[in-house]
Enzyme design. Sequence first.
Site, mmCIF file in Angstrom:
data_model
loop_
_atom_site.group_PDB
_atom_site.id
_atom_site.type_symbol
_atom_site.label_atom_id
_atom_site.label_comp_id
_atom_site.label_asym_id
_atom_site.label_seq_id
_atom_site.Cartn_x
_atom_site.Cartn_y
_atom_site.Cartn_z
ATOM 1 N N PRO A 60 -2.713 -11.831 10.259
ATOM 2 C CA PRO A 60 -3.027 -11.753 11.699
ATOM 3 C C PRO A 60 -3.346 -10.315 12.087
ATOM 4 O O PRO A 60 -2.837 -9.373 11.491
ATOM 5 C CB PRO A 60 -1.732 -12.222 12.370
ATOM 6 N N ASP A 61 -4.194 -10.175 13.093
ATOM 7 C CA ASP A 61 -4.564 -8.841 13.577
ATOM 8 C C ASP A 61 -3.597 -8.476 14.716
ATOM 9 O O ASP A 61 -3.806 -8.867 15.872
ATOM 10 C CB ASP A 61 -6.025 -8.874 14.056
ATOM 11 N N ASN B 116 0.862 -1.191 0.000
ATOM 12 C CA ASN B 116 0.000 0.000 0.000
ATOM 13 C C ASN B 116 0.892 1.232 0.000
ATOM 14 O O ASN B 116 2.120 1.119 0.010
ATOM 15 C CB ASN B 116 -0.948 -0.029 1.198
ATOM 16 N N ASP C 241 -4.182 -6.272 4.836
ATOM 17 C CA ASP C 241 -5.217 -7.100 5.452
ATOM 18 C C ASP C 241 -5.093 -8.559 5.015
ATOM 19 O O ASP C 241 -5.432 -9.456 5.750
ATOM 20 C CB ASP C 241 -6.602 -6.577 5.066
ATOM 21 N N LYS D 264 -13.704 0.259 15.245
ATOM 22 C CA LYS D 264 -12.413 -0.428 15.350
ATOM 23 C C LYS D 264 -11.943 -0.452 16.810
ATOM 24 O O LYS D 264 -11.400 -1.452 17.287
ATOM 25 C CB LYS D 264 -11.383 0.297 14.468
ATOM 26 N N LYS E 39 -11.186 -4.049 18.498
ATOM 27 C CA LYS E 39 -9.791 -4.446 18.739
ATOM 28 C C LYS E 39 -9.427 -4.522 20.213
ATOM 29 O O LYS E 39 -8.405 -5.089 20.563
ATOM 30 C CB LYS E 39 -8.834 -3.453 18.070
ATOM 31 N N LYS F 13 8.846 -17.032 -10.231
ATOM 32 C CA LYS F 13 8.079 -15.943 -10.844
ATOM 33 C C LYS F 13 6.940 -16.519 -11.696
ATOM 34 O O LYS F 13 7.184 -17.398 -12.533
ATOM 35 C CB LYS F 13 9.021 -15.098 -11.710
ATOM 36 N N PHE G 239 -3.940 2.847 14.778
ATOM 37 C CA PHE G 239 -4.214 3.867 13.775
ATOM 38 C C PHE G 239 -5.264 3.312 12.818
ATOM 39 O O PHE G 239 -5.251 2.117 12.521
ATOM 40 C CB PHE G 239 -2.938 4.220 12.988
#
Length: 424
Positions: free
Chosen positions: A326-327, A231, A299, A360, A364, A309, A346
Amino acid sequence: MSDLDGKRILLIIGGGIAAYKGLELIRALRKKNASVRCIMTRAAGEFVTPLSVASLSGDKVYSDLFSLTDEAEMGHIELSRDADLLVVAPATANLIAKMAHGEADDLASTALLATDKRVLIAPAMNVRMWLHAATQRNMAQLKEDGILSVGPDEGEMACGEFGPGRMAEPSEIVVAIENALKGATVLPFPGAQVAGGVARLEPPRPLAGRHVLITAGPTHEPIDPVRYIANRSSGKQGYALAAAALAAGARVTLVSGPVGIEPPEGVAVVPVETAIEMQAAAEKALPADIAIFAAAVADWRVAEAGQHKLKKTGEGAPAMQLVENPDILAGISRRKEKRPELVVGFAAETQDVIANAKAKLDRKGCDLIIANDVSAAGGVMGGEDNTVHVVGHGGVETWKTMKKADVAARLIALFAQRLKPRHG
Ligand SMILES: Cc1cc2nc3c(=O)[nH]c(=O)nc-3n(C[C@H](O)[C@H](O)[C@H](O)COP(=O)(O)O)c2cc1C
């Protein structure tokens, strides 16, 4: 590239013997690619010539408050603000006294009063002048007002006496300038004078003796040996938090995904690539007093990344099975053992920022969520500024848009206040 690259320093040279070291300072700063504009007091002109100062700084020298041409070219207010930092070297007893009392009877003192930037002074004077109760009182006032200072050093003085009063060496002043420029424009520690954007002389170290764990940057989830899912996170906010926590006196562990920025010196960096590696490194870094999860963890990851490849076969794209990562935040928030006293997540959102952050927070089990809108239009990801909402169990606070370093300094101050005081 040096930390001073492209920085603009307004150097105010006072009328003391050490004014000649001001010339060395100009050279040292310019060598590091800073631009230096100088104001000389009338007395400074008795020690060094404006010509030497202009030649070394490569700019005209300002000294007269009432110069029609100077004022037309660059008014004194603009002069005092068109800089990243004001440096007074040497800072004479007289200049220090004027600053402490808010006097503005010449260009130097007026610029110092009119600036909205941080000010760093390098006092230089005879030992008796330095130790005089009046000077010490004035220095205490400047400290209270948030003026930064470097030196004076102790040693033999030009007047033959010995003791504190020698101006810090130009190399020391350069380091102090670099440090002053690293921090936030405004340091919001309790009691800090934030008016005018100046910072405390010696910011309190509310996190001394504490360990702060921070994750930052993106994760890279391999598709095959050359491709990955990632990201746009730059790591800047997390790195700024690490710098702010360090400045607040903490021992800092920074678990960082792949980023293109340098970590602050003094931080223990654990480089990782994937979410699984980040989780393992974060768990390993415990115990910590505060854990801040600023990383933009992917995620999902590819269930089975290719060993080689992946080739285009002409028979359509390969089917790719994604599995959840995993969280890390929830995992550490819900630990029975070694749960950090304060766990902060965050939330990078592109819509319903606050509502999603509140959800969240509950999901969490952490103590605070710092939510920011990372829609492309806002330029948060990779940008220098951030607008955050501090979402806690007691409510939501929305902060105005600030530099990421300023956001970091304020957040760290807030987190430090949330810790239970330690006794003994
Ligand atoms: C030879 C000489 C050396 C001086 N050295 C210093 C000094 O190192 N530090 C200081 O505070 N004042 C020193 N002074 C006194 C300042 O020049 C004087 O206080 C002057 O008003 C300062 O003006 P300014 O603060 O506007 O530059 C010195 C004066 C003389 C004559």
